[in-house]
Design a protein around this motif. Sequence first.
Motif, PDB file in Angstrom:
ATOM      1  N   UNK A 135       0.502  10.477   1.333  1.00 58.38           N
ATOM      2  CA  UNK A 135       0.474   9.924  -0.017  1.00 58.38           C
ATOM      3  C   UNK A 135      -0.007   8.471   0.018  1.00 58.38           C
ATOM      4  N   UNK A 136      -0.931   8.082  -0.848  1.00 58.61           N
ATOM      5  CA  UNK A 136      -1.422   6.694  -0.844  1.00 58.61           C
ATOM      6  C   UNK A 136      -0.291   5.699  -1.087  1.00 58.61           C
ATOM      7  N   UNK A 137      -0.428   4.522  -0.527  1.00 57.49           N
ATOM      8  CA  UNK A 137       0.559   3.464  -0.702  1.00 57.49           C
ATOM      9  C   UNK A 137       0.341   2.726  -2.021  1.00 57.49           C
ATOM     10  N   UNK A 138       1.365   2.012  -2.451  1.00 54.83           N
ATOM     11  CA  UNK A 138       1.327   1.134  -3.637  1.00 54.83           C
ATOM     12  C   UNK A 138       1.098   1.903  -4.932  1.00 54.83           C
ATOM     13  N   UNK A 139       1.642   3.122  -5.015  1.00 51.27           N
ATOM     14  CA  UNK A 139       1.541   3.897  -6.255  1.00 51.27           C
ATOM     15  C   UNK A 139       2.666   3.490  -7.203  1.00 51.27           C
ATOM     16  N   UNK A 140       2.346   3.389  -8.489  1.00 53.05           N
ATOM     17  CA  UNK A 140       3.386   3.223  -9.507  1.00 53.05           C
ATOM     18  C   UNK A 140       3.981   4.602  -9.815  1.00 53.05           C
ATOM     19  N   UNK A 141       5.128   4.686 -10.492  1.00 52.51           N
ATOM     20  CA  UNK A 141       5.696   6.006 -10.833  1.00 52.51           C
ATOM     21  C   UNK A 141       4.729   6.877 -11.623  1.00 52.51           C
ATOM     22  N   UNK A 142       3.959   6.284 -12.543  1.00 50.47           N
ATOM     23  CA  UNK A 142       2.997   7.074 -13.318  1.00 50.47           C
ATOM     24  C   UNK A 142       1.877   7.594 -12.413  1.00 50.47           C
ATOM     25  N   UNK A 143       1.414   6.763 -11.487  1.00 51.55           N
ATOM     26  CA  UNK A 143       0.333   7.173 -10.594  1.00 51.55           C
ATOM     27  C   UNK A 143       0.811   8.199  -9.574  1.00 51.55           C
ATOM     28  N   UNK A 144       2.071   8.110  -9.147  1.00 50.72           N
ATOM     29  CA  UNK A 144       2.611   9.103  -8.211  1.00 50.72           C
ATOM     30  C   UNK A 144       2.684  10.485  -8.856  1.00 50.72           C
ATOM     31  N   UNK A 145       3.083  10.532 -10.116  1.00 51.19           N
ATOM     32  CA  UNK A 145       3.096  11.799 -10.847  1.00 51.19           C
ATOM     33  C   UNK A 145       1.689  12.367 -10.993  1.00 51.19           C
ATOM     34  N   UNK A 146       0.724  11.500 -11.259  1.00 47.93           N
ATOM     35  CA  UNK A 146      -0.663  11.922 -11.388  1.00 47.93           C
ATOM     36  C   UNK A 146      -1.194  12.470 -10.066  1.00 47.93           C
ATOM     37  N   UNK A 174      -9.581   6.048  -6.866  1.00 54.66           N
ATOM     38  CA  UNK A 174      -9.033   6.039  -5.512  1.00 54.66           C
ATOM     39  C   UNK A 174      -7.967   7.120  -5.326  1.00 54.66           C
ATOM     40  N   UNK A 175      -7.125   7.299  -6.331  1.00 49.85           N
ATOM     41  CA  UNK A 175      -6.072   8.336  -6.241  1.00 49.85           C
ATOM     42  C   UNK A 175      -6.689   9.726  -6.207  1.00 49.85           C
ATOM     43  N   UNK A 176      -7.707   9.967  -7.025  1.00 41.39           N
ATOM     44  CA  UNK A 176      -8.365  11.275  -7.048  1.00 41.39           C
ATOM     45  C   UNK A 176      -9.059  11.565  -5.723  1.00 41.39           C
ATOM     46  N   UNK A 177      -9.763  10.588  -5.179  1.00 41.35           N
ATOM     47  CA  UNK A 177     -10.439  10.786  -3.892  1.00 41.35           C
ATOM     48  C   UNK A 177      -9.439  11.060  -2.778  1.00 41.35           C
ATOM     49  N   UNK A 178      -8.300  10.359  -2.793  1.00 45.19           N
ATOM     50  CA  UNK A 178      -7.291  10.572  -1.759  1.00 45.19           C
ATOM     51  C   UNK A 178      -6.717  11.983  -1.833  1.00 45.19           C
ATOM     52  N   UNK A 179      -6.479  12.504  -3.043  1.00 39.43           N
ATOM     53  CA  UNK A 179      -5.943  13.855  -3.194  1.00 39.43           C
ATOM     54  C   UNK A 179      -6.925  14.902  -2.670  1.00 39.43           C
ATOM     55  N   UNK A 180      -8.211  14.754  -2.981  1.00 38.68           N
ATOM     56  CA  UNK A 180      -9.216  15.718  -2.520  1.00 38.68           C
ATOM     57  C   UNK A 180      -9.352  15.685  -1.001  1.00 38.68           C
ATOM     58  N   UNK A 181      -9.384  14.496  -0.420  1.00 35.67           N
ATOM     59  CA  UNK A 181      -9.525  14.374   1.038  1.00 35.67           C
ATOM     60  C   UNK A 181      -8.319  14.970   1.749  1.00 35.67           C
ATOM     61  N   UNK A 182      -7.119  14.731   1.259  1.00 37.34           N
ATOM     62  CA  UNK A 182      -5.916  15.271   1.898  1.00 37.34           C
ATOM     63  C   UNK A 182      -5.867  16.790   1.831  1.00 37.34           C
ATOM     64  N   UNK A 183      -6.332  17.376   0.729  1.00 37.23           N
ATOM     65  CA  UNK A 183      -6.370  18.837   0.627  1.00 37.23           C
ATOM     66  C   UNK A 183      -7.379  19.412   1.612  1.00 37.23           C
ATOM     67  N   UNK A 184      -8.540  18.802   1.711  1.00 36.60           N
ATOM     68  CA  UNK A 184      -9.563  19.290   2.638  1.00 36.60           C
ATOM     69  C   UNK A 184      -9.097  19.206   4.091  1.00 36.60           C
ATOM     70  N   UNK A 185      -8.331  18.192   4.426  1.00 33.16           N
ATOM     71  CA  UNK A 185      -7.853  18.043   5.799  1.00 33.16           C
ATOM     72  C   UNK A 185      -6.744  19.037   6.140  1.00 33.16           C
ATOM     73  N   UNK A 186      -5.958  19.429   5.154  1.00 35.65           N
ATOM     74  CA  UNK A 186      -4.764  20.210   5.451  1.00 35.65           C
ATOM     75  C   UNK A 186      -4.898  21.695   5.130  1.00 35.65           C
ATOM     76  N   UNK A 187      -5.932  22.103   4.406  1.00 33.74           N
ATOM     77  CA  UNK A 187      -6.045  23.510   3.999  1.00 33.74           C
ATOM     78  C   UNK A 187      -7.259  24.114   4.687  1.00 33.74           C
ATOM     79  N   UNK A 188      -6.996  25.103   5.586  1.00 30.74           N
ATOM     80  CA  UNK A 188      -8.068  25.749   6.344  1.00 30.74           C
ATOM     81  C   UNK A 188      -8.550  26.967   5.542  1.00 30.74           C
TER      82      UNK A 188
END
Length: 283
Positions: free
Chosen positions: A100-111, A72-86
């Motif tokens: 940024x996705x909600x309910x991230x732990x500190x380790x997941x936020x760094x990732x 889920x974190x990986x998919x969210x990062x790819x989708x956000x880049x595609x939406x924001x980078x022309x």
Amino acid sequence: MDQFYQELRKIQKKERNNATLARVEEDFYTTIHEYLDELRQEAIRDPFSNVHGILKEAQIIATEICERREHKITDAAVVNIHRSYHLFTGKPQFDLVDTTPLNLTPEEEKFYFSLIDTLKNHSGNISLEKLSDDDDDDEKKVIKPKETQKNTLIPTPSEEKKSDEVLDRLDEISKAKPIKPEPKQPIEKQVNKAEAAPKKSAPKVIEDNPNAFDEADEFYDFESRKVAKDTELVTMLVFDDVGPIVGVDEKVYGPFRSQDLVTLPLVNAKVFFKNRKGRQVKI
């Protein structure tokens, strides 16, 4: 302990049914490791309890939760880049909103942010502006002219000096007298000289080894021998039905049925012998 196991089952169900991340505590991953360590210690203390089955199921559940959250974190990062980078629509630029996705732990936020940085660099490297800049740099490269070849027909003063030294050396060699070889002695005399010459014994190297037990400088690692003896596998005949156990080598053995012939570490087999649950069999 059972309460945290039920909490893991609830988180597993939420991760399966929802596209977003389930709400967890910030020390979620640390708590998982502590919980599994407690289960392992209890399984070693009491090999006949049902903790072994709970440990195995908890490991499967925790692994599935981590894998689903990573996807889920990986998919969210790819989708956000595609939406924001022309990339191919005019000048590429970032208008990355706080998605940024909600309910991230500190380790997941760094990732997550490391993925964003990697995707930004990749998008910049394949952008039209980056490729055009590389072409301009290639055109600006200056080709240096080749150096003209020197005329080697006219000798330099240093070359003339070397030529004179070579001629003088050849003149000395031609005037030198040949050396006469010494007459060869008979084979019998050479053999007698070789026998008469005292034999030199090779120096004996004495190595200071405090662990040595004999002249071959051999020593024994008592700790390694003890570990090897504890983890030695033996064959055992089981008397009663027993559930799965965790051996000293951290492998799961069992479940066992009456009259089964099984192989397991010696330390764990001694527990069966002590409780009259089995006896050793030599094959």
